[in-house]
Scaffold this motif. Structure first.
Motif, mmCIF file in Angstrom:
data_model
loop_
_atom_site.group_PDB
_atom_site.id
_atom_site.type_symbol
_atom_site.label_atom_id
_atom_site.label_comp_id
_atom_site.label_asym_id
_atom_site.label_seq_id
_atom_site.Cartn_x
_atom_site.Cartn_y
_atom_site.Cartn_z
ATOM 1 N N ILE A 33 -3.991 -0.990 4.346
ATOM 2 C CA ILE A 33 -3.024 -0.953 3.372
ATOM 3 C C ILE A 33 -3.925 -0.792 1.930
ATOM 4 O O ILE A 33 -3.260 -0.437 0.831
ATOM 5 C CB ILE A 33 -2.081 -2.155 3.174
ATOM 6 C CG1 ILE A 33 -2.941 -3.514 3.249
ATOM 7 C CG2 ILE A 33 -1.126 -2.041 4.537
ATOM 8 C CD1 ILE A 33 -2.074 -4.545 2.997
ATOM 9 N N ASP A 34 -5.278 -0.975 1.832
ATOM 10 C CA ASP A 34 -5.875 -1.069 0.776
ATOM 11 C C ASP A 34 -6.756 0.406 0.561
ATOM 12 O O ASP A 34 -7.492 0.609 -0.292
ATOM 13 C CB ASP A 34 -6.854 -2.200 0.451
ATOM 14 C CG ASP A 34 -8.010 -2.478 1.576
ATOM 15 O OD1 ASP A 34 -7.701 -1.468 2.597
ATOM 16 O OD2 ASP A 34 -8.702 -2.967 1.612
ATOM 17 N N SER A 35 -6.174 1.209 1.249
ATOM 18 C CA SER A 35 -6.892 2.620 1.523
ATOM 19 C C SER A 35 -6.108 3.661 0.905
ATOM 20 O O SER A 35 -6.476 4.931 1.059
ATOM 21 C CB SER A 35 -7.503 2.925 2.720
ATOM 22 O OG SER A 35 -6.534 3.277 3.725
ATOM 23 N N THR A 36 -4.854 3.115 0.343
ATOM 24 C CA THR A 36 -3.898 4.437 -0.024
ATOM 25 C C THR A 36 -4.700 5.565 -0.893
ATOM 26 O O THR A 36 -4.643 6.808 -0.784
ATOM 27 C CB THR A 36 -2.606 3.933 -0.682
ATOM 28 O OG1 THR A 36 -2.296 2.855 0.253
ATOM 29 C CG2 THR A 36 -1.650 5.052 -0.912
ATOM 30 N N GLY B 58 0.501 -1.223 0.040
ATOM 31 C CA GLY B 58 0.101 0.072 0.002
ATOM 32 C C GLY B 58 0.811 1.349 -0.006
ATOM 33 O O GLY B 58 0.297 2.338 0.141
ATOM 34 N N CYS B 59 2.159 1.200 -0.368
ATOM 35 C CA CYS B 59 2.873 2.402 -0.171
ATOM 36 C C CYS B 59 2.701 3.466 -1.214
ATOM 37 O O CYS B 59 2.601 3.121 -2.496
ATOM 38 C CB CYS B 59 4.255 1.782 -0.434
ATOM 39 S SG CYS B 59 5.503 3.203 -0.645
ATOM 40 N N GLN C 30 -8.077 7.816 10.406
ATOM 41 C CA GLN C 30 -6.636 7.602 10.463
ATOM 42 C C GLN C 30 -5.892 7.661 11.892
ATOM 43 O O GLN C 30 -6.235 8.612 12.861
ATOM 44 C CB GLN C 30 -5.843 8.851 9.875
ATOM 45 C CG GLN C 30 -6.010 9.056 8.267
ATOM 46 C CD GLN C 30 -5.504 10.035 7.530
ATOM 47 O OE1 GLN C 30 -4.390 10.498 7.818
ATOM 48 N NE2 GLN C 30 -6.258 10.913 6.927
ATOM 49 N N GLY C 31 -5.144 6.515 12.235
ATOM 50 C CA GLY C 31 -4.876 6.387 13.461
ATOM 51 C C GLY C 31 -3.909 7.452 14.252
ATOM 52 O O GLY C 31 -3.960 7.903 15.141
ATOM 53 N N PRO D 76 0.369 4.220 4.423
ATOM 54 C CA PRO D 76 -0.496 3.353 5.576
ATOM 55 C C PRO D 76 0.185 2.971 6.852
ATOM 56 O O PRO D 76 -0.278 3.144 7.852
ATOM 57 C CB PRO D 76 -0.843 2.151 4.801
ATOM 58 C CG PRO D 76 -0.775 2.449 3.432
ATOM 59 C CD PRO D 76 0.353 3.477 3.343
ATOM 60 N N THR D 77 1.593 2.599 6.623
ATOM 61 C CA THR D 77 2.194 2.256 7.973
ATOM 62 C C THR D 77 2.167 3.370 8.980
ATOM 63 O O THR D 77 2.206 3.248 10.205
ATOM 64 C CB THR D 77 3.889 1.910 7.447
ATOM 65 O OG1 THR D 77 3.594 1.000 6.479
ATOM 66 C CG2 THR D 77 4.615 1.218 8.734
ATOM 67 N N GLY D 78 2.750 4.580 8.429
ATOM 68 C CA GLY D 78 2.687 5.803 9.122
ATOM 69 C C GLY D 78 1.392 6.300 9.599
ATOM 70 O O GLY D 78 1.490 7.126 10.886
#
Lengths: 399, 298
Positions: free
Chosen positions: B224-227, B26-27, B269-270, B217-219
């Protein structure tokens, strides 16, 4: 036909660079290097040198633009001094590790703080570990000649390592001497255009300046280290060809003067050598057997040359225009290591001198020689001393 | 001269020039590079400074660019490109592009000096800032382009400090203030718009700059499918804009009549989970001020 001109060290070096025809120049001005970049700008502006001059915004950008240019297989030059060299720090091992043959002129100048624009070697000595070849020149003629030789050396397929040519700030960069200017055609024959496969190209694309994990890293470093083993032979070869073509040579990693039966030898780096030679002549005239060894290259280091000093040598002094605070001068460390490698037990003494442009007189040098002539005292005494130090001096209120 | 056929999502070249790398699922950054490289083609010299994209693609022995590429030092993407471009001029190369991909920190913080110098020289290079709003490669630390309130590992959601204290630097204005020939903002959520802008940059005879929103997505702590969808939402709620600056003129490529609620974007978003209503209102206030300025100035 070669001709002679009155030139400063900076001007002579800039002219040498012009003769070497770099395709790209990336440099940022700093005292006392500025005359080099000004002259090169003039040459480019007047069409006397067909080169891309990049007006970079900092020394960091200068060295990294030089990296990019050299990665394209273009002959590339940069120049700096002191704080500028320190600002380049990150780029230096980038260039050497990638094996790109950039040539740099460094005007040796003290490092802040206390800041000073005057000469010593604390700037370049910080970068003996950067993977660059380091050579120090003595006068304007050697500056011009080494500008040309440096490109030939850096770009040699057996070398492919950047070269830093060091000129003592002001003492050499701003001092005028009569300099013989080589003929361009002869220089072109000595230094043909740079050709290499080690570059990015549209025909053979590659990735450069790569990353390497612990499983391969040591092997990269081992090869880089041991490639230096061959450099002295290449330097010798280049210098003798230069001597054939231009009638001037400089020996190889070092040059000994009247060391053949000397009892005491002083090691020098850079422009101080001329004064030391004169003192040697004076003392020799008095029947005192002394010599001087000029260390031209500090990387590769002239270990074999030092070990070849005759058995007559009973004491060695090192003139160190730099200081690793809390320990000793860096040249001294290297000289002692060389002696140790050859199991030569000669008493040595470090003479810290000329920091921040402090004068070193012929009388200072004479006193050092006289001290060295008493090897037992050298053996027993303090190993690190300071030349021309005046801890009790009054501050001159009039400036 | 025959006009090149317009590149669209449907006719992009099959050839991959950035592939096999080790980027996270997802990057947004690697999606940016993949799309941009398809437009620029193989006759390209790429510079990537120390960042996620070089870390995942220059690791010996696996090299993941299908064209010339150089992994440079963090502060000097633009200077390295200038060196390449100068050498290409010296060697009279034709039909090539020099591009650099730096992140938000690599551009707006440590890389700003070199970028400014390159624009000043008007070197013919394309500078691409893929913006994921923090130093992701080193583990999500705050950068000058981290938005207000976002939690990073150096702007934690603590008891007395609630994430990033200041608003995102106005990088686009910083760049256009140089009088650069071509600059644009874009987003991986709007790939056709992005492709158009890359094509314009490729044709530009001087320096061009693209600021591309590329969610991480990581940060960001999003699925990961929401980029792409989160990148779209940033534009829809007005926290990102699609614009161009060309020949001294600004142009809005998308001018939403009304914005979707900022809260909807934030709450997913977290990194924003800790924000209270006042803080969300502060984000809206800043957004509105930006748009007033955009409508007045442009």
């Amino acid at each position: 036909m070669s001709k002679k001109e009155f030139m400063s060290g900076d001007e002579a070096f800039a002219f040498g660079v012009k003769l070497a025809k770099p395709e790209v120049i990336a440099a940022y001005p700093i005292t006392p290097q500025t005359i080099v970049v000004e002259r090169l700008s003039d040459y480019v502006a007047d069409g006397d040198l067909d080169s891309q001059y990049i007006h970079v915004e900092s020394e960091h950008s200068a060295i990294m633009a030089a990296l990019g240019s050299s990665a394209m297989g273009a002959r590339t030059f940069t120049a700096t001094s002191s704080q500028g060299l320190l600002y380049m720090a990150e780029g230096l091992p980038y260039v050497s590790g990638s094996r790109f043959p950039v040539v740099m002129m460094n005007a040796n100048r003290a490092t802040a703080v206390p800041w000073s624009i005057y000469n010593d070697h604390n700037d370049s000595m910080m970068f003996l570990n950067s993977g660059w070849i380091q050579v120090y020149v003595e006068d304007a003629q050697e500056a011009l000649d080494m500008a040309i030789q440096a490109f030939r050396l850096a770009e040699d397929p057996r070398v492919m390592t950047p070269v830093m040519v060091n000129l003592d700030g002001f003492v050499l960069t701003h001092t005028y001497e009569l300099v013989e200017i080589p003929d361009q055609e002869l220089v072109d024959r000595f230094l043909p255009p740079y050709q290499t496969e080690h570059k990015m190209s549209l025909d053979a694309p590659k990735s450069v300046c790569i990353g390497v994990g612990p499983e391969y890293h040591m092997e990269f470093r081992y090869r880089q280290h041991h490639d230096f083993d061959h450099f002295p032979d290449v330097i010798r070869e280049i210098d003798s060809e230069y001597r054939e073509k231009f009638g001037r040579g400089y020996g190889v990693l070092s040059e000994q003067y009247r060391c053949e039966d000397a009892e005491a030898v002083l090691m020098t780096v850079g422009s101080i050598t001329g004064s030391v030679r004169e003192v040697v002549d004076d003392l020799r005239a008095e029947g005192i057997r002394v010599g001087v060894m000029k260390l031209r290259y500090l990387r590769p280091f002239p270990t074999e040359d030092i070990l070849s000093l005759p058995e007559s040598v009973k004491a060695i002094g090192v003139l160190d225009k730099n200081l690793s605070y809390g320990y000793e001068g860096t040249v001294y460390t290297n000289v002692n290591s060389a002696l140790s490698r050859g199991n030569r037990r000669i008493p040595t003494k470090d003479y810290i001198c000329g920091l921040g442009g402090r004068n070193i007189s012929k009388e200072n040098i004479r006193q050092i020689y006289l001290e060295l002539l008493n090897p037992a005292a050298i053996q027993e005494g303090e190993k690190v001393s300071f030349v021309n130090l005046h801890l009790d001096q009054e501050v001159d209120k009039n400036g | 001269m025959a006009e090149n056929k317009k590149m669209t999502l449907n006719n992009l070249p099959e050839e991959e020039l950035f592939f096999g790398h080790k980027a996270c699922p997802g990057c947004g950054g690697s999606l940016t590079l993949r799309l941009v490289m398809k437009v620029l083609g193989p006759n390209t010299f790429v510079v990537v400074p120390a960042n996620c994209m070089s870390a995942v693609s220059f690791y010996y022995p696996a090299m993941n660019f299908g064209c010339n590429a150089l992994a440079s030092a963090f502060p000097c993407t633009a200077a390295t490109m200038s060196g390449i471009e100068a050498a290409a001029r010296a060697k009279k190369l034709e039909d090539y592009t020099v591009v650099g991909f730096a992140g938000d920190g690599g551009t707006a913080d440590i890389g700003l000096q070199a970028l400014s110098g390159a624009i000043d020289r008007n070197d013919r290079i394309i500078y691409i800032c893929y913006d994921n709003e923090a130093y992701m490669n080193t583990g999500v630390q705050e950068s000058g382009l981290t938005p207000f309130g976002a939690k990073t590992t150096t702007s934690p959601a603590g008891k007395v400090q609630h994430g990033k204290l200041t608003h995102k630097k106005n990088l686009f204005d910083i760049i256009t203030a140089h009088g650069i020939p071509y600059a644009a903002t874009a987003s991986v959520g709007y790939p056709q718009d992005l492709i158009n802008k890359v094509a314009k940059a490729k044709a530009c005879q001087g320096t061009s700059f693209l600021h591309i929103m590329a969610p991480c997505p990581t940060g960001w702590s999003v699925p990961i499918d929401s980029t792409v969808s989160v990148a779209k939402e940033a534009v829809e709620c007005g926290l990102w804009y699609l614009a161009e600056y060309e020949n001294g003129e600004y142009k809005l490529n998308k001018d939403p009549k009304e914005f979707t609620p900022v809260g909807d974007y934030i709450r997913k978003q977290g990194r924003f989970k800790h924000l209270n209503e006042d803080e969300i209102r502060e984000i809206e206030r800043q957004r509105d001020a930006t748009w007033v300025r955009i409508h007045e100035k442009w």
